[in-house]
Design a protein around this motif. Structure first.
Motif, PDB file in Angstrom:
ATOM      1  N   LEU A 250       0.975  -1.071  -0.054  1.00 26.43           N
ATOM      2  CA  LEU A 250      -0.041   0.212  -0.654  1.00 26.43           C
ATOM      3  C   LEU A 250       1.115   1.065  -0.114  1.00 26.43           C
ATOM      4  O   LEU A 250       2.194   1.331   0.508  1.00 26.43           O
ATOM      5  N   SER A 251       0.557   2.800  -0.644  1.00 26.88           N
ATOM      6  CA  SER A 251       0.879   3.574  -0.432  1.00 26.88           C
ATOM      7  C   SER A 251       0.850   4.243   1.686  1.00 26.88           C
ATOM      8  O   SER A 251       0.209   3.000   1.659  1.00 26.88           O
ATOM      9  N   GLU A 252       2.039   5.081   1.760  1.00 18.99           N
ATOM     10  CA  GLU A 252       1.978   5.570   2.763  1.00 18.99           C
ATOM     11  C   GLU A 252       0.776   5.680   3.824  1.00 18.99           C
ATOM     12  O   GLU A 252       0.211   5.703   4.851  1.00 18.99           O
ATOM     13  N   GLY A 253      -0.228   6.624   2.633  1.00 18.60           N
ATOM     14  CA  GLY A 253      -1.113   6.988   3.143  1.00 18.60           C
ATOM     15  C   GLY A 253      -2.238   5.842   3.639  1.00 18.60           C
ATOM     16  O   GLY A 253      -2.782   5.957   3.862  1.00 18.60           O
ATOM     17  N   GLN A 254      -2.341   5.338   2.430  1.00 14.86           N
ATOM     18  CA  GLN A 254      -3.238   4.059   2.204  1.00 14.86           C
ATOM     19  C   GLN A 254      -2.956   3.768   4.040  1.00 14.86           C
ATOM     20  O   GLN A 254      -3.468   2.963   4.700  1.00 14.86           O
ATOM     21  N   ARG A 255      -1.743   2.676   3.778  1.00 12.41           N
ATOM     22  CA  ARG A 255      -0.806   2.479   5.077  1.00 12.41           C
ATOM     23  C   ARG A 255      -1.864   2.757   6.553  1.00 12.41           C
ATOM     24  O   ARG A 255      -1.937   2.165   7.660  1.00 12.41           O
ATOM     25  N   LEU A 256      -1.247   3.856   6.643  1.00 15.09           N
ATOM     26  CA  LEU A 256      -1.804   4.791   7.263  1.00 15.09           C
ATOM     27  C   LEU A 256      -3.553   4.541   8.247  1.00 15.09           C
ATOM     28  O   LEU A 256      -3.690   4.593   9.727  1.00 15.09           O
ATOM     29  N   ALA A 257      -4.238   4.644   6.639  1.00 17.29           N
ATOM     30  CA  ALA A 257      -5.727   4.830   6.728  1.00 17.29           C
ATOM     31  C   ALA A 257      -5.584   3.151   7.595  1.00 17.29           C
ATOM     32  O   ALA A 257      -6.519   3.137   8.342  1.00 17.29           O
ATOM     33  N   LEU A 258      -5.614   1.883   6.905  1.00 19.18           N
ATOM     34  CA  LEU A 258      -5.509   0.756   7.307  1.00 19.18           C
ATOM     35  C   LEU A 258      -5.319   0.824   9.299  1.00 19.18           C
ATOM     36  O   LEU A 258      -6.384   0.263  10.064  1.00 19.18           O
ATOM     37  N   ALA A 259      -4.402   1.529   9.319  1.00 16.94           N
ATOM     38  CA  ALA A 259      -3.532   1.414  10.715  1.00 16.94           C
ATOM     39  C   ALA A 259      -4.575   1.731  11.178  1.00 16.94           C
ATOM     40  O   ALA A 259      -5.318   0.948  12.263  1.00 16.94           O
ATOM     41  N   LEU A 260      -5.234   2.736  11.302  1.00 17.00           N
ATOM     42  CA  LEU A 260      -6.643   3.814  12.248  1.00 17.00           C
ATOM     43  C   LEU A 260      -7.515   2.843  12.250  1.00 17.00           C
ATOM     44  O   LEU A 260      -8.063   3.142  13.475  1.00 17.00           O
ATOM     45  N   ALA A 261      -7.697   2.319  11.006  1.00 17.35           N
ATOM     46  CA  ALA A 261      -8.998   2.123  10.745  1.00 17.35           C
ATOM     47  C   ALA A 261      -8.704   0.299  11.701  1.00 17.35           C
ATOM     48  O   ALA A 261      -9.832   0.469  12.329  1.00 17.35           O
ATOM     49  N   ILE A 262      -8.198  -0.223  11.901  1.00 13.62           N
ATOM     50  CA  ILE A 262      -7.645  -0.885  12.560  1.00 13.62           C
ATOM     51  C   ILE A 262      -7.667  -0.489  14.489  1.00 13.62           C
ATOM     52  O   ILE A 262      -8.790  -0.934  14.987  1.00 13.62           O
ATOM     53  N   VAL A 263      -7.078   1.323  14.670  1.00 16.77           N
ATOM     54  CA  VAL A 263      -7.309   1.377  15.914  1.00 16.77           C
ATOM     55  C   VAL A 263      -8.564   1.714  16.418  1.00 16.77           C
ATOM     56  O   VAL A 263      -9.249   1.230  17.208  1.00 16.77           O
ATOM     57  N   LEU A 264      -9.610   2.059  15.193  1.00 13.00           N
ATOM     58  CA  LEU A 264     -11.109   2.523  15.384  1.00 13.00           C
ATOM     59  C   LEU A 264     -11.988   1.418  15.712  1.00 13.00           C
ATOM     60  O   LEU A 264     -13.162   1.256  17.046  1.00 13.00           O
ATOM     61  N   ALA A 265     -10.784   0.203  15.217  1.00 13.91           N
ATOM     62  CA  ALA A 265     -12.064  -1.012  15.833  1.00 13.91           C
ATOM     63  C   ALA A 265     -12.356  -1.081  16.579  1.00 13.91           C
ATOM     64  O   ALA A 265     -13.799  -1.503  17.334  1.00 13.91           O
TER      65      ALA A 265
END
Lengths: 383, 285, 538
Positions: free
Chosen positions: C418-433
């Protein structure tokens, strides 16, 4: 006198050539392997320990001597215990008797337990001491010679392999740091972050990260000129490759002859000699393809010569004594006898303490501070 | 402009050609003698009549042989990618060794050597085994006469993994599991052989597990196996069991990661240069 | 110095070329900036210069790239090592050895230079880049800026005439970035080195550039020109340029200094609206987290020396300060990564260090500096479903969060691709779960391009509106100015400033955003504020 030729405390602190330390230690190993006299073993280990204590740098690998000594004590203990359990029936000074078990024939009909004699224990102790003393000498070399600097001395033909090892060495501590980082991440995801399961869960991301970095590293190495070679004359290349093959085949034939006993030993020895010479020449010619030079190599000067000789002269003396007066080097177990300290070998061993005086001190706070353990501590602080 | 299309394909790391194959075979023959001389040596041979010296002779010659064969392997084709991958996998192997501390054979490094050899091929497998052993010895201060024996035996383990027949899916894992168990046991038994004569020839240990110079193949084989069972089986079985357990549990993801990475490293991807295709291009500056 | 002659690159297996029909001529001794979105082919362009594309990566290159007269077709990267030095994005990934001095010598050893030459060049490079005091240090123990300078030094010792850098300052704090840029300036001005540099943080570099290359992405032509030509309509631009565009300044200013020269009329126009800006009322909810007199030590170093903070729900707090000031430790302490050596900390009425598993993640979530560390699965799908399982959510919940944060990520992509931005979004989605009321982010803008940053700003604001307390550690003054309601400045483990964002950053030479520097003493922080103020007027 050039500064690198100065001896001992008069010299500026610098690294003594790692090969010199290994040569010295191997000389001591040769001494140990010639004798079963426990007093000489004790003397050799003390001399090695004294030199280590005086010239040990501040680095994690410099603790090897203590580790190897501990390992040696374990070896002695195991040998003594095994001698007690398996017996051996030497001598008649029975100290105590263990209950005995006769194992069935299919495990070679060994008898466990039975009478334990002082002779058997003592000879186990003496033999264990040989191995323990060898371990201590090797531990001394591991403590004194910097592995990174040893690696810098690989011949040119092994350059690629050397780089691979350098990569492995500088990478391993990063891996350990990665594991703790991944464990942090597991905590952040609400998963267990301690214990075996957590470690297993951390392993894959660390491994993948490592592989990924390998490709990045390869790109960086490529861009920085790794693998530039001098075009070799086809003839040289051919000769080098043929010599390599000849050396391997000659060595194989040589040892075959040694093992099979087809002929007098001179045939086998000459094959071995041909093999060694061809290997050396072949490696040398193959090394011509490398254009690589070395940054600040360790000099080989007077202290290095003295270190080398102070290991090898005792070895030569031991071999001479072993031929002329083998009894003085033997630790007598039957009949039981208190060992005596023979004069010439004892003086020879004391010679081996010379490096503790003549070598320059290792630089303090230099590359010694770059060891794995201290790095991990730093890394923890930073992250 | 008259440029022609030129395509080259990058090869796998440490590719074994015919010459390197021959060199590896010769070195392995030497290595086998270095291990097996107590068993196969004739009663009147120099090796047997000087049995307490022979291990040291091999301890001196074997490093030379390994140096020669590794140099030859590198000469055959180790580019930056091969070096970096072998280096990194060796680092993983080396880091996993002190991790287990070698206690009771708890050495997780074998899975890296076996799976690395499987994915990257026999040449790289030999490299990972031999170099990994060396690197871990340097890291833990474990350099000694045993090192060359460990290096060549670990190299064989990786080499063998690279030579295993094609298989995929479950059968590949099964194949690797069986190989892993056998290789680990064989490694332990072989490594006993190099020092077995030195420690037992003096006669303090019971004859049944001791090396008897000149007693013949069958007798010594029996004694050696008894020695292995009596002394090192406690290490060898946990080592093999751990490797098997790791291959079953983590073999699939590790293989996938290795394959993904060897795709990323573009080992078999062609490199093509072509003459420019005429097109209306925007010319700047 | 560098010419691209009708170059097109197609990677093996791809149907479309990454770059097509690129024609460029870069003269000697210029500092050239390469800009473009993530994934536009910037890195490919840079890697063409020394032949890594296609020699290393595989693929097809049509056309011709020459550097100092050498054709990359006939010269693989290693044969260009004395002409082109490449500094990778993560300097650590390119280090071969483990000590500074050895690393500087490594390239020269490969080229077979004589020992006395090597010795001299190492000393020169140590001085040139201000690294002399670090010569015996282990690379792992260096800070980010030091590592970057060592990486530059390591390629400089071979005396290349071209230096290629991939985002040299994006991971650095402003001070360290200045050091690196000053070193580059010196190379260009004193030694005549041609520098080709990709960078997202335009506000830091654009004023130093002689030329700018815009890489538009597949199918779009590549443009090159002087910075003021390009910045007029470039898709990405630093705040000072956007302000200039808004105010219609001509020529477009590239630096704060240029902008201030023509800013007087704008300040006059804005004067009446200044009073509208001060609307700082406490509209936040309950206290979400607090720390009092917290002390954290790492061995002999004290990372936090008696920190007391508190933050309410709905606040966005930016924690700023130089590298090593204790920002990461502060965040780590709030999720219990570091035990306290004194004082207390509480998140959602519990001491963070005592929390485990679910208890922790439902109270507080942290996105670490490198979001990759959070990601463990083989694909985005597995990552999301594993998170659903972890948090006991209905299947697909995490995926929906992810789509809200960054739409259009394919299910079977490997997280590392993933691109940096997408990776950040994925990590954030995991944290927000786990739906934590407190969200912590460590350096979230590292490696993000402007559009990705805009998206992040929107996400952070919506998180705050949902009533979460957001705490971010950042060096990015523009981000802090954009989103933060409060700024805390740390130095040497102590709080040196804590207050509403404008009060803290305005007038600070380190932490003031460009707009504030241009328009001070008026308290404007962002281009958006200025635009809003001017809207009714125009």
């Amino acid at each position: 006198m050039k500064p690198q030729h100065r001896l001992g405390a008069a010299a500026l602190p610098r690294w003594t050539h790692p090969v010199a330390w290994w040569a010295w230690a191997l000389g001591l190993v040769a001494c140990v392997s010639r004798t079963t006299n426990p007093l000489l073993h004790a003397l050799i280990v003390s001399v090695a320990g004294w030199v280590v204590a005086r010239r040990r740098p501040e680095a994690p690998w410099a603790n090897s001597f203590a580790l190897f000594c501990r390992l040696g004590i374990v070896v002695i203990a195991i040998r003594v215990v095994v001698a007690m359990i398996l017996g051996g029936g030497l001598g008649d000074h029975v100290l105590f008797t263990l209950p005995s078990i006769q194992l069935p024939d299919w495990v070679a009909g060994i008898t466990l337990g039975g009478p334990v004699t002082a002779e058997a224990l003592l000879s186990a102790l003496y033999e264990g001491a040989v191995i323990a003393a060898i371990l201590a000498c090797i531990g001394a070399a591991n403590s004194l010679a910097s592995p990174a600097r040893l690696l810098a001395t690989v011949p040119a033909a092994l350059y690629e392999v050397g780089v691979s090892i350098v990569v492995a060495l500088s990478f391993a501590p990063q891996l350990v740091a990665d594991v703790s980082r991944v464990q942090t991440a597991r905590r952040l995801r609400g998963r267990p972050h301690r214990g075996v399961r957590a470690l297993a869960g951390s392993a894959m991301p660390v491994f993948e990260g490592a592989l990924e970095r390998a490709v990045d590293l390869a790109a960086a190495m490529d861009s920085r000129g790794y693998g530039r070679t001098r075009p070799m004359k086809p003839r040289d290349q051919f000769i080098a490759r043929v010599l390599v093959l000849i050396s391997l085949i000659a060595l194989s034939i040589g040892v075959y002859a040694l093992v099979d006993g087809v002929d007098g030993s001179w045939v086998s020895w000459s094959f071995v000699a041909i093999g060694i010479i061809c290997a050396m020449v072949g490696l040398r010619i193959a090394g011509r393809r490398s254009i690589r030079t070395r940054y600040r190599p360790d000099p080989w000067a007077l202290p290095e010569w003295l270190v080398l000789l102070s290991g090898w002269i005792p070895a030569a003396l031991f071999i001479a004594v072993a031929v002329n007066d083998p009894a003085s080097l033997t630790g007598q177990t039957s009949p039981l006898q208190w060992p005596a300290l023979p004069a010439i070998p004892a003086i020879a061993v004391l010679m081996a303490a010379l490096p503790g005086i003549v070598t320059p001190l290792p630089p303090g706070g230099g590359p010694a501070s770059t060891g794995v353990a201290s790095e991990l501590r730093r890394q923890e602080v930073l992250s | 402009m008259t440029l022609q299309t030129a395509t080259t394909t990058q090869s796998r790391p440490a590719h074994i050609g015919r010459r390197t194959g021959l060199a590896l075979a010769a070195a392995s023959t030497f290595g086998l003698f270095a291990f097996l001389w107590p068993l196969i040596g004739a009663a009147d041979s120099t090796a047997i009549t000087h049995a307490s010296e022979t291990p040291w002779l091999f301890a001196v010659l074997l490093p030379l042989v390994i140096a020669v064969v590794l140099a030859d392997l590198a000469d055959g084709g180790l580019d930056a990618k091969g070096i970096a991958l072998i280096g990194v996998l060796s680092a993983v192997a080396a880091a996993l060794r002190p991790f287990g501390g070698g206690h009771a054979g708890f050495e997780p490094m074998w899975i890296v050597i076996i799976l690395g050899g499987r994915v990257l091929g026999p040449g790289a497998g030999f490299g990972i085994g031999a170099i990994g052993m060396f690197a871990s010895a340097l890291l833990t201060g474990g350099v000694g006469p045993w090192l060359a024996f460990q290096m060549i035996a670990a190299g064989w383990v990786g080499l063998g993994a690279g030579l295993l027949p094609r298989a995929s899916g479950k059968s590949e894992l099964a194949l690797l599991t069986v190989y892993g168990a056998l290789a680990c046991l064989a490694y332990g038994f072989l490594l006993n052989l190099w020092f077995w004569p030195t420690v037992t020839v003096a006669g303090t240990l019971p004859a049944a597990i001791s090396f008897i110079p000149g007693a013949g193949f069958v007798t010594n084989l029996g004694h050696w196996l008894a020695f292995c069972i009596a002394t090192s089986l406690g290490f060898d079985i946990p080592r093999a069991a751990l490797t098997v357990a790791l291959i079953i549990a983590a073999g699939r993801p590790i293989l996938n990661a290795l394959r993904r990475d060897s795709r990323r490293a573009a080992f078999d991807v062609p490199v093509t240069f072509r003459a420019p295709v005429p097109a209306s291009s925007v010319h700047v500056q | 110095m560098i010419t691209f002659d009708d170059v097109s690159i197609t990677y093996s297996g791809a149907t479309q070329p990454v770059l097509s029909h690129v024609n460029l001529t870069i003269p000697e001794g210029e500092l050239v900036l390469v800009v473009g979105r993530t994934g536009s082919g910037k890195s490919t362009l840079l890697k063409c210069v020394n032949g890594l594309v296609p020699h290393f990566t595989g693929g097809t290159l049509s056309g011709r790239v020459t550097v100092a007269g050498r054709d990359t077709r006939t010269h693989p990267p290693r044969e260009l090592a004395d002409v082109v030095g490449i500094v990778p994005q993560d300097p650590m990934s390119g280090f071969v050895t483990d000590v500074v001095e050895d690393e500087l010598a490594y390239g020269m050893e490969s080229l077979g230079l004589a020992p006395d030459v090597m010795r001299r060049r190492v000393e020169e490079t140590l001085d040139l880049l201000g690294l002399a005091h670090l010569r015996n240090r282990a690379l792992m123990s260096l800070s980010g800026g030091e590592r970057q300078r060592v990486a530059i030094g390591a390629v400089l010792t071979t005396h290349p005439s071209v230096l290629v850098l991939d985002e040299p300052t994006s991971a650095l704090d402003p001070g360290a970035a200045e050091e690196v840029l000053a070193a580059l300036q010196r190379l260009v001005h004193d030694l005549g080195v041609t520098v080709l540099m990709a960078e997202h943080r335009l506000e830091r570099v654009v004023q130093y550039a002689d030329r700018v290359i815009v890489v538009g992405g597949p199918g779009e032509a590549i443009r090159m020109g002087t910075p003021d030509e390009i910045m007029i309509d470039a898709p990405v631009a630093p705040p000072v340029v956007e302000l200039g565009r808004l105010a219609g300044w001509d020529p477009l200013p590239l630096s704060v200094r240029d902008a201030r020269r023509c800013a007087a009329p704008l300040r006059e126009r804005l004067e009446p609206f200044v009073s509208d800006l001060s609307v700082a009322t406490n509209m936040y909810g309950d206290e979400a987290l607090s720390m009092s007199d917290a002390i954290v030590r790492h061995g002999h170093t004290v990372a936090l020396r008696g920190i007391s903070i508190s933050a309410q729900a709905g606040e966005i707090v930016a924690v700023m300060g130089r590298n090593g000031a204790g920002k990461s430790t502060l965040l780590g302490t709030l999720v219990g990564l570091h035990g306290l050596n004194g004082g207390s900390a509480s998140v959602g009425n519990a001491a963070p260090a005592s929390l485990r598993g679910r208890e922790l993640v439902t109270r507080v979530g942290l996105v670490p500096q490198d979001p990759t560390h959070l990601l463990v699965a083989d694909s985005v799908r597995d990552e999301c479903s594993a998170t659903d399982l972890d948090c006991g959510l209905a299947a697909g919940s995490t995926r929906r969060t992810l789509d809200r944060l960054a739409p259009g990520i394919k299910d079977d992509t490997h997280p590392r691709d993933l691109s940096e931005g997408q990776r950040l979004a994925l990590a954030l989605a995991i944290v927000l779960a786990a739906d934590p009321p407190i969200v912590l982010l460590d350096e979230p803008t590292r490696g993000l391009d402007y559009p990705a940053k805009q998206q992040l700003v929107a996400i952070l604001k919506s998180l705050a509106q949902e009533g979460r307390c957001v705490l971010l550690a950042t060096h990015d003054v523009e981000l802090a100015a954009d989103v933060a309601t409060r700024v805390i400045v740390l130095a040497d483990g102590e709080i040196v400033a804590d207050g509403p964002a404008p009060d803290v950053v305005i007038g600070s030479p380190m932490f003031a955003p460009q707009v504030s520097k241009v328009l001070s003493p008026q308290p404007w922080l962002t281009v958006a504020q200025v635009a809003r103020a001017l809207e009714p007027a125009s």
